[in-house]
Design a protein around this motif. Sequence first.
Motif, PDB file in Angstrom:
ATOM      1  N   THR A  85       0.642  -1.379   0.036  1.00 17.99           N
ATOM      2  CA  THR A  85       0.151   0.168   0.161  1.00 17.99           C
ATOM      3  C   THR A  85       0.849   1.440   0.151  1.00 17.99           C
ATOM      4  O   THR A  85       0.355   2.119  -0.403  1.00 17.99           O
ATOM      5  N   HIS A  86       1.935   1.264   0.555  1.00 20.44           N
ATOM      6  CA  HIS A  86       2.911   2.451   0.768  1.00 20.44           C
ATOM      7  C   HIS A  86       4.382   1.911   1.034  1.00 20.44           C
ATOM      8  O   HIS A  86       4.576   0.933   1.602  1.00 20.44           O
ATOM      9  N   SER A 109       2.361   1.655  -6.272  1.00 22.12           N
ATOM     10  CA  SER A 109       2.689   2.876  -6.575  1.00 22.12           C
ATOM     11  C   SER A 109       4.446   3.091  -7.321  1.00 22.12           C
ATOM     12  O   SER A 109       5.166   2.448  -6.763  1.00 22.12           O
ATOM     13  N   THR A 112       6.865   3.586  -4.063  1.00 21.02           N
ATOM     14  CA  THR A 112       6.634   2.181  -3.500  1.00 21.02           C
ATOM     15  C   THR A 112       7.315   1.078  -4.193  1.00 21.02           C
ATOM     16  O   THR A 112       8.250   0.446  -3.538  1.00 21.02           O
ATOM     17  N   HIS A 154      -1.206  10.039   3.050  1.00 21.20           N
ATOM     18  CA  HIS A 154      -0.538   9.591   4.252  1.00 21.20           C
ATOM     19  C   HIS A 154       0.652  10.263   4.324  1.00 21.20           C
ATOM     20  O   HIS A 154       0.918  11.265   3.434  1.00 21.20           O
ATOM     21  N   GLN A 158       2.219   9.012  -2.595  1.00 15.49           N
ATOM     22  CA  GLN A 158       1.748   7.925  -3.519  1.00 15.49           C
ATOM     23  C   GLN A 158       1.182   6.570  -2.535  1.00 15.49           C
ATOM     24  O   GLN A 158       1.320   5.625  -3.001  1.00 15.49           O
ATOM     25  N   SER A 159       0.655   6.907  -1.448  1.00 11.98           N
ATOM     26  CA  SER A 159      -0.081   5.750  -0.724  1.00 11.98           C
ATOM     27  C   SER A 159      -1.238   5.324  -1.472  1.00 11.98           C
ATOM     28  O   SER A 159      -2.121   6.281  -1.957  1.00 11.98           O
ATOM     29  N   SER A 247      11.418   7.570   4.743  1.00 11.24           N
ATOM     30  CA  SER A 247      10.361   7.398   3.992  1.00 11.24           C
ATOM     31  C   SER A 247       9.250   8.851   3.973  1.00 11.24           C
ATOM     32  O   SER A 247       8.463   8.802   3.048  1.00 11.24           O
TER      33      SER A 247
END
Length: 569
Positions: A85-86, A109, A112, A154, A158-159, A247
């Motif tokens: 997801t992220h 993404s 990620t 988030h 790009q989450s 991150s």
Amino acid sequence: MNPSRSAPGPSAAGASRATVRVTFLGGLGDVGRNCTVVECDGRLLVIDFGVMFGDPAIMPGVQHVLPDMGWLASRARDVVGLVVTHGHEDHLGGVPHFLRTIEVPLYGSALTMALAEHKVTEARLEDRTSFNVIEDGERRRIGPFDVEAVPITHSVPQSLCIVLHTPVGALVHTGDFKIDESPVDGRLTDLERLRVLGDEGIALLMADSTNADRPGRTASETRIGATLRRLFSERPDRRLVVSCFASHLHRVQQVCDAAVAQRRVVVPAGRSMVNNVRIARGLGLLDVSQNCLFGVEQLDTFDPAEVCVICTGSQGEPGSALAQIAAGAHSQITPGPDDTVILSSHPIPGNERAVFRMVSRLARSGAEVIHDGHEQVHTSGHAQRDELRELHQACRPRWFVPIEGEFHMLARHAQLARELGMDAERVLTLTDGAQITLTGSDLRVGAGVPAPYHYVDGTLEDPDAGVIEERLALTAGYVHVTVVLDRHGRLAAPPDIATRGWLDMTKHRDVVKALTGEVARAAERHHNTARSRHDTDEIERAVRRAAGRFIGTRTRRRPAISAAVISLD
């Protein structure tokens, strides 16, 4: 590995006969090691495979804790993909460990996947996977799964909120999220798409619960930028050191913006910070000129007032850049009275002691230390109760499972869902290993699967719980008793006591002498009553028990105890 990109919708025919099973392998009861597995048509899709940082108080020597791979490994041939997801460690950090057991394509993404590729390449496992980018709003067929990527806000760019369109209805997995109305990159949570999905019918919502205890809304990330700009402008003559998650690229962007506005150079420190800055700039997700970036080895060429160091270590992690700086062990950065250190973070539960020990070391050096107890230098990436209400009102699911949090957080999120009108029996507060099966409009909670902690200890994986218990026992010290027997099975000499970490043997000679006597009496009793006076294993057990009873009663301590019996036959 070349996964299909088509995404046909689920067939209505046969939907009542279809079943979808969801297994939770991590994240239900802890902050970290998130992992959810969805099964359809006998195939498995894994969502996230993260790490949890080990608590040294109860897991000495453990660097990371992973979801257990036992059940997944038994179904390895059925796994069609791993969607991340992220790019946070508690969702992505376990991917190399996963790939050592199961060869599978990765999805997420662009950022990620870039972060995943770096980790996987470092682990030399790139031949066991492929890196497949899913764009915002895209639908992708992965095996039997129709996967939709809904943009969500988030603290890392790009989450994604993952939506699985299945024969029993849509399953929504939020990953970590907040509803930030003024995000740094302008990318908003797509609540409108979630409302449309809610109108169409969401069978199951699985949503982040980290801030379910907290009322109101989470402050926007852009407010942190305003604080940083003010703090920087108030300290024009000081060297600035800012620590945050590597991150957390929205935060990194705002630190860079504040530094460049003051004509400071930006010096990334710490391997993950250096790597993530490089990756994010390459993807166009971090807007800072190469002319403003310098390595730590170039620090001496600048006046301290011209420098902003941005580094890892905001959680006090051993070996991180800030931990080394605080300990005076960093090769290029020594803290002092002309430095201001900003911890742009909040301690993860369990890390508080390490963080404030580091803060005290920095303060002893004369440096000014600022953290979120003083200034608004951090905001969470997780939705608080008002934002969670918005999510639920948009989705209106048939069933709800709170995920990603300690159990009290899950319970509070479940309470919120009930307050919003969901029937209590449709709100399920589960724990790791839980397994639910959706069939048409029904849901059944099954027996579940084993989901123990999987420990990572340096380069070694999975020391068992017994090893961890032994390490904990050693924190109370260690006592070794040596007994020498003559050929008749009697003591040939007084027992020898050796200790480490139990007590000062010089200061407490009386205790050691009394322990020696107790062990001698135990050996003599065994000689007088035993059928075989040369059964050294039985004598060892008798001596160990006697030593344990004496030490527990006399000192109220429980050190690890071992015994050796030597026979002079």
